[in-house]
Enzyme design. Structure first.
Site, mmCIF file in Angstrom:
data_model
loop_
_atom_site.group_PDB
_atom_site.id
_atom_site.type_symbol
_atom_site.label_atom_id
_atom_site.label_comp_id
_atom_site.label_asym_id
_atom_site.label_seq_id
_atom_site.Cartn_x
_atom_site.Cartn_y
_atom_site.Cartn_z
ATOM 1 C CG HIS A 109 85.036 -46.617 -40.462
ATOM 2 N ND1 HIS A 109 84.450 -46.963 -39.282
ATOM 3 C CD2 HIS A 109 86.151 -47.379 -40.563
ATOM 4 C CE1 HIS A 109 85.177 -47.895 -38.682
ATOM 5 N NE2 HIS A 109 86.222 -48.164 -39.427
ATOM 6 C CG ASP A 112 81.277 -45.332 -39.770
ATOM 7 O OD1 ASP A 112 80.957 -46.444 -40.198
ATOM 8 O OD2 ASP A 112 82.287 -45.110 -39.063
ATOM 9 C CD GLU A 240 92.118 -49.892 -34.360
ATOM 10 O OE1 GLU A 240 91.777 -48.737 -34.699
ATOM 11 O OE2 GLU A 240 91.306 -50.763 -34.036
ATOM 12 C CD GLU A 276 89.608 -52.418 -30.720
ATOM 13 O OE1 GLU A 276 89.456 -51.678 -31.704
ATOM 14 O OE2 GLU A 276 88.961 -53.457 -30.528
ATOM 15 C CG HIS A 279 92.294 -54.862 -32.044
ATOM 16 N ND1 HIS A 279 92.373 -53.911 -33.024
ATOM 17 C CD2 HIS A 279 90.990 -55.250 -32.005
ATOM 18 C CE1 HIS A 279 91.171 -53.724 -33.566
ATOM 19 N NE2 HIS A 279 90.326 -54.519 -32.941
ATOM 20 C CG ASP A 315 87.456 -57.235 -32.071
ATOM 21 O OD1 ASP A 315 87.774 -56.829 -30.940
ATOM 22 O OD2 ASP A 315 87.471 -56.518 -33.087
ATOM 23 C CG ASP A 317 84.967 -54.245 -30.753
ATOM 24 O OD1 ASP A 317 86.137 -54.394 -30.367
ATOM 25 O OD2 ASP A 317 84.667 -54.066 -31.947
ATOM 26 C CG ASP A 347 86.306 -49.604 -32.065
ATOM 27 O OD1 ASP A 347 85.112 -49.921 -32.270
ATOM 28 O OD2 ASP A 347 87.228 -49.882 -32.850
HETATM 29 C C1 XLS Z 1 88.006 -53.270 -36.045
HETATM 30 C C2 XLS Z 1 88.666 -51.997 -35.752
HETATM 31 C C3 XLS Z 1 88.083 -50.801 -36.476
HETATM 32 C C4 XLS Z 1 89.021 -49.635 -36.442
HETATM 33 C C5 XLS Z 1 88.687 -48.565 -37.395
HETATM 34 O O1 XLS Z 1 88.242 -54.294 -35.418
HETATM 35 O O2 XLS Z 1 88.683 -51.822 -34.371
HETATM 36 O O3 XLS Z 1 86.829 -50.467 -35.956
HETATM 37 O O4 XLS Z 1 89.112 -49.082 -35.154
HETATM 38 O O5 XLS Z 1 88.660 -49.040 -38.699
HETATM 39 CA CA CA Z 2 87.829 -54.436 -31.920
HETATM 40 CA CA CA Z 3 89.345 -50.095 -33.163
#
Ligand code: XLS
Ligand code: CA
Ligand code: CA
Length: 447
Positions: A109, A112, A240, A276, A279, A315, A317, A347
């Site tokens: 991003h 980042d 996304e 993702e 998600h 989420d 991750d 991610d």
């Molecule tokens: C958040 C998203 C984010 C995107 C990029 O849940 O996964 O990290 O991948 O903005």
């Molecule tokens: Ca995520």
């Molecule tokens: Ca993501």
């Protein structure tokens, strides 16, 4: 080609060398057991199929903070009074990490890479400075940018969304960020540009004009598309999907919702989807289902490879290590002929309790090995005649002359009625699900 190991002035991971491939017999946690970049699977090497990317946010900013407490890790590259000094140190650490791991792509991003300034112009300047430094690092190492994006959800100004915000001035700040992030992505030869919905959604219908917000969203994406093309971005724009979190209702709920939205607004020639895994599960789908919906629409762009936790609804991750999920995903990807300009971006973040520096490497190595194994197994499954035979046989009635006329739109409802009346009751056709699932287990685990 694998990037060479880049060494900046300071080594942030001094005890770790380039991660080697040692093969299945190895018990070295800092070696690959399955990911052997040059190994050919089907028509391509593992590196060409998998196009792995590491993400900048979780990997170099992740502190382990959660809603109940502050971080458990304080990375030294972030310990600088001046946020621009921290950004430069983070870039050094990032490229050292990427090249030692042997991951060919990365994603970021805007925020980042470089901190926000106190004005639009200062934020643009900060990003420009870091983009120039990243460009030099890419040239020195051979690293490539899989995608760039703009963080339009952390700053409090975006509490009611970015492109769908009810205040035009907030929408304009979002535009400023996307403009600068697109310029950075073009300067760094990014293969894709991502829009994750962030706070594009709403919490309460009583104060929200959803129709207006969705129209604004499409207008904003169209402007971004046009600006990107005007400055020479010839990559793929990606959306996304995510159904919830942070907002209660998010507009980009799942793949089919996004595909319908893009088609409705005539954006489907420039935009594809970034799926993702976590998600997908939040939307009540499997990872493979979301991928398949994109493939069917010709709109699978890229993948954020991670996983959620089946026992809770947020989420998490986590790094992807669930082989069934990875295999099912790679079956869909291989069946459509690969990821094109997309890749597999991790991610994913370390658990709060994982506090050693080498945990960053160990987590990525495990995830890369998981997808390398999944690739090999998916290739075997997709080439298995027993498995493919059943799917084709189920639809064989559509391969008849009548079936072809139906698909071509040459039959009416009355024609089908006559077919039913003439042929009588259909013979039950078993779906053979158990047989197929057993066959998969035989092929994956069989001796
Ligand atoms: C958040 C998203 C984010 C995107 C990029 O849940 O996964 O990290 O991948 O903005
Ligand atoms: Ca995520
Ligand atoms: Ca993501």
């Amino acid at each position: 080609m694998q990037p060479s190991v880049f060494q900046g002035d300071i080594a942030y991971f001094p005890t770790i060398d380039r991660i080697p491939f040692e093969g299945p017999g190895s018990d070295n946690p800092l070696a690959f057991k399955a990911y052997n970049p040059g190994q050919v699977v089907g028509d391509k090497t593992m590196a060409e199929h998998l196009r792995f990317a590491a993400c900048y946010w979780h990997t170099f900013h992740g502190t382990g903070a959660d809603p109940f407490g502050p971080g458990t890790r304080a990375y030294v590259w972030n310990q600088h009074a001046d946020p621009m000094d921290a950004a430069r140190a983070r870039l050094d650490a990032a490229f050292e990490f990427f090249t030692k791991l042997g991951v060919p792509f990365y994603c970021f991003h805007d925020r980042d890479l470089a901190p926000a300034g106190s004005s639009v112009a200062e934020s643009e300047h900060n990003l420009q400075v870091l983009t120039d430094l990243a460009k030099a690092r890419q040239q020195a190492t051979g690293m490539k940018l899989l995608w760039g994006t703009a963080n339009m959800f952390s700053d409090p100004r975006y509490m009611n969304g970015a492109a769908t915000n009810p205040d035009l001035l907030v929408v304009s700040h979002a535009a400023a960020q996307v403009k600068a992030a697109l310029e950075a992505t073009v300067a760094l030869d990014g293969e894709n540009y991502v829009f994750w919905g962030g706070r594009e959604g709403y919490a309460c219908l009583l104060n929200t004009n959803t129709q207006r917000e969705l129209e604004h969203f499409a207008r904003f994406l169209t402007m971004a598309r046009d600006y990107g093309r005007s400055i020479g971005f010839n990559g793929v724009f990606l959306i996304e999907p995510k159904p919830m979190e942070p907002m209660f209702h998010q507009y980009d709920f799942d793949a089919q919702t996004v595909i319908g939205f893009l088609r409705h607004h005539d954006l489907d020639r420039d935009f594809k989807l970034n799926i993702e895994a976590n998600h997908a599960t939040l939307a009540g789908h499997t990872f493979a289902h979301e991928l398949q919906m994109c493939v069917d629409a010709g709109m699978l762009g890229s993948i954020d490879a991670n996983r959620g936790n089946a026992q809770n609804g947020w989420d998490t991750d986590q790094f992807p290590t669930d082989m069934n999920d990875c295999i099912a995903a790679m079956q869909v990807v291989l069946a459509q002929g690969g990821l094109g300009r997309g890749g597999l971006n991790f991610d994913a973040k370390l658990r709060r309790e994982s506090t050693d520096l080498d945990d960053l490497f160990i987590a990525h190595i495990g995830a890369m090995d998981a997808f390398a194994r999944a690739l090999v197994i998916a290739d075997k499954l997709n080439n298995d005649s027993v498995l493919s035979k059943h799917k084709a046989a189920r639809y064989s009635s559509f391969d008849t002359a009548l079936g072809r006329d139906f698909a071509a739109g040459k039959l009416s409802l009355a024609d089908l009625r006559d077919h039913a009346a003439k042929e009588g009751e259909p013979t039950a056709q078993s779906g053979k699900q158990e047989l197929i699932e057993n066959r998969v287990n035989d092929l994956v685990f069989g001796g």
